[in-house]
Design a protein around this motif. Sequence first.
Motif: not given
Length: 818
Positions: A219-225, A274-276
């Motif tokens: 998965v991928i996550r960015d700074a704004e969720g 985990l705020k990745i």
Amino acid sequence: MARSRAKNILIIGAGPTQIGRDTESEAAAVQIIKNFAETDRNLFYVTSDANSVIPRLDVDVKFIEAELTVNSLIQILRENEIDVILPVAGNTVALQLSEQLNESGILKELNVRTMGVTTTTIHNINNPELMNRVLKHIKEPTIPTTVVENVTDALRFAKRVGFPVLIKPIASLTKTNRIKCDNEHQLMEMLESAFKVSITNQVAVEKSVVGYKEIEMIVIRDAEGSKLLINGGENFNPIGVHSGDSIIFSPTQTLTDVEFQSLRTAALKIAEILKIKGVCHVQFALDPTDGKHFITRINPFFDRSSAFAARATGYPIANVVAKILMGQNLREIKLSGVQRHDSLALIEPVMDHIAVRFPTWSFASFKNANQQLNTRMKSTGSVMAFGRSAEEALQKAIRSVDSTTAAEQAALDESQLSEAQLINVLIHPRAGEVYYLLEAIRRGYTVDELAKMTHIDAFYFYKLRHLVKLERRLRDNRFDMAALQEAKYFGFGDTQIAHLWQVRSDEVRDFRIKKAHVFATYKGVEPTAGEFPYLTNTYYSTFEDEDEAVRTTGKKILVLGTANSQVGTNSAAEYTTFQTIQRCQKLGYKVILINNNPNALTLIPYLADKIYLEPLTVENCLNIIHQEKPDKIIAQGKWEIVTQLVLRNVQVEQLPVSRTTRSENIEADYMGVISSINGSINLFGVVGIDEDNMFIPIEVSEALKVKVDPLIKNANQHITNNGIYSVIIKENMHQLQIVSVVPLAVQDLPFLSFAFDQDFAGIITEITLNGSSKIENHPIIQGDYRYSHVYPYTQFGLKKPQNPPFSLAIGAEFQSIK
């Protein structure tokens, strides 16, 4: 995201290639560096990998050679006033170092932050007990786990949850995997060594879920969720065999939609809690009886699974993550291949093909290694294959293993096994397991029997049974057009068909093309499965009617890639191919690459002008040559595929490089590196060779220069072709003599390029293609560096011999001598 004023960023590399770590980390680092170079930040990259391509990149990055230890990193942080460290391109090595730096207090003292993953997250991931608390908080089921500091507590826990259990050192000094213990005796034995390699003298003990399905989600996550699933993969083997030693299918093959969505949701929840900021690889154990799952591993960094996911889907994970790290969000990132859409980076990739990653071993080179598959990874590399069906992808993967290593895939001759021996191999999986499973089906074992013995899902045995059925049809119908066409559609190669027909492969090819008119067609690999217009440069072959590949125009060259990683060359061969591609492009060629190593550095998006993700076999090479009509074909040295192509009147330009270093452990004291072009010799420099088979670049003293110069001038009598050569020199009674003159070895080429500040791969390529190359002399890199080979003996549980052959090395490392 690190604070915006951060100017100095330290990217921590993964170190030399080892089992479980190929060039996928460096491939990610290259893409991150190239993206970051567009900003006004100062980039630093640290590694001990002697085969690193970073020093040769045409971007502004300071390459730091150093041991990957806390002390050396602290010094680098201080000397370069680092604001941010980026551990996500350095695999588990960088993550562990970041944890240790944080515990040392240096990050707080210097106000240094981590990028992509927080120190809190790193700490939680490294401690299973803490991670379980996080998982319970998001209502995810957890495997009973504890952290112990003594044998008594470990035994007490194991008796409570029941054997088998898995153990893993906390904050290990070396790369370690979970070790399965079936009884009290094994547990006590394994704990002794586990405590020794733990920095904190702690070991995690957990209830074993051996026999469950192993599923992977990227998965991928960015700074704004914003989050998205990139890819899901399913291991052929259940938990109990290391995922690096298992065949992996993508997309998942046997999950119900409820199961798939449950795992997808869990992976996205983990990235959120985990705020990745970037990529996260989550591994699951799925109970095949009730569909319940456990999370077994979380990797918030680039690893072999994220590399495979990028290849399988065509989604440029590293480039997108680099932009996320630079402060962009998924809704703002555009993918260069998209022809019509505003924010395609935010949609989840869709596949209209099946991809398979297939492990390769080197047991033929390590005869005494334990070839049984368990939780300790033993494969030295892997190949991948694409097809329109699971059968086709699997068959292509099987024949991806070239003839030089085919014998290593099956530890035993499956056709000669007695019934008792075959059953034993089925119950206790060994390297080359799929060959034994096919043999069992040929002998009449049923799907249910095999599924019960192996705990492998019955779905795969139906696929294997179909392949055996096709084998029988081919064997019973020699030169039958319908049988041939069906076999080709499901992935049989000309050589496999020739074996069943008991004829030469060239006869099968002639019949297929001239009489049956069955030709390979090519499909593009891209993340939308045709939903949006997408310009891809990556293709795979199949046997359907529509051909999506358009012949490349202009002056073009076909480069034969490294294929599966093997001992001996491995990452050094990737370095050489990387530099070869770039030099070919500078010479005006469009580069067409054939390669199917999922971890390959050379498969980063848009390095080559066109990529064929295909087995490096005669059949596939001939098909691509017919498709593309290249002006030239180039390969590293003379190896089996080159020999076979030449026998078929294909002209291949062979880079004059040696496949082994220094004529394999020849005794020597010095080595000069020279170019010989049309009779003119140029000395780049001299390295010393000590008793530990290490290179030490040295400044040539006047006394040594007086002795070396006449030898170098006489080296031409040993040379017949233009190229770069190693002059091996022995000192005897203060007299120097030439022992041998050999083409520069692929293994040594990256380090010597660094030491002498030369692009040796590029020079060799230009000499090969044009007959000459302009040589620019540069001063030797300041400082002394020690170079040594890295071997997989430890991972194989073998004692390293006193003088191991260089051809059995898996990587190389160097360090500064001060």
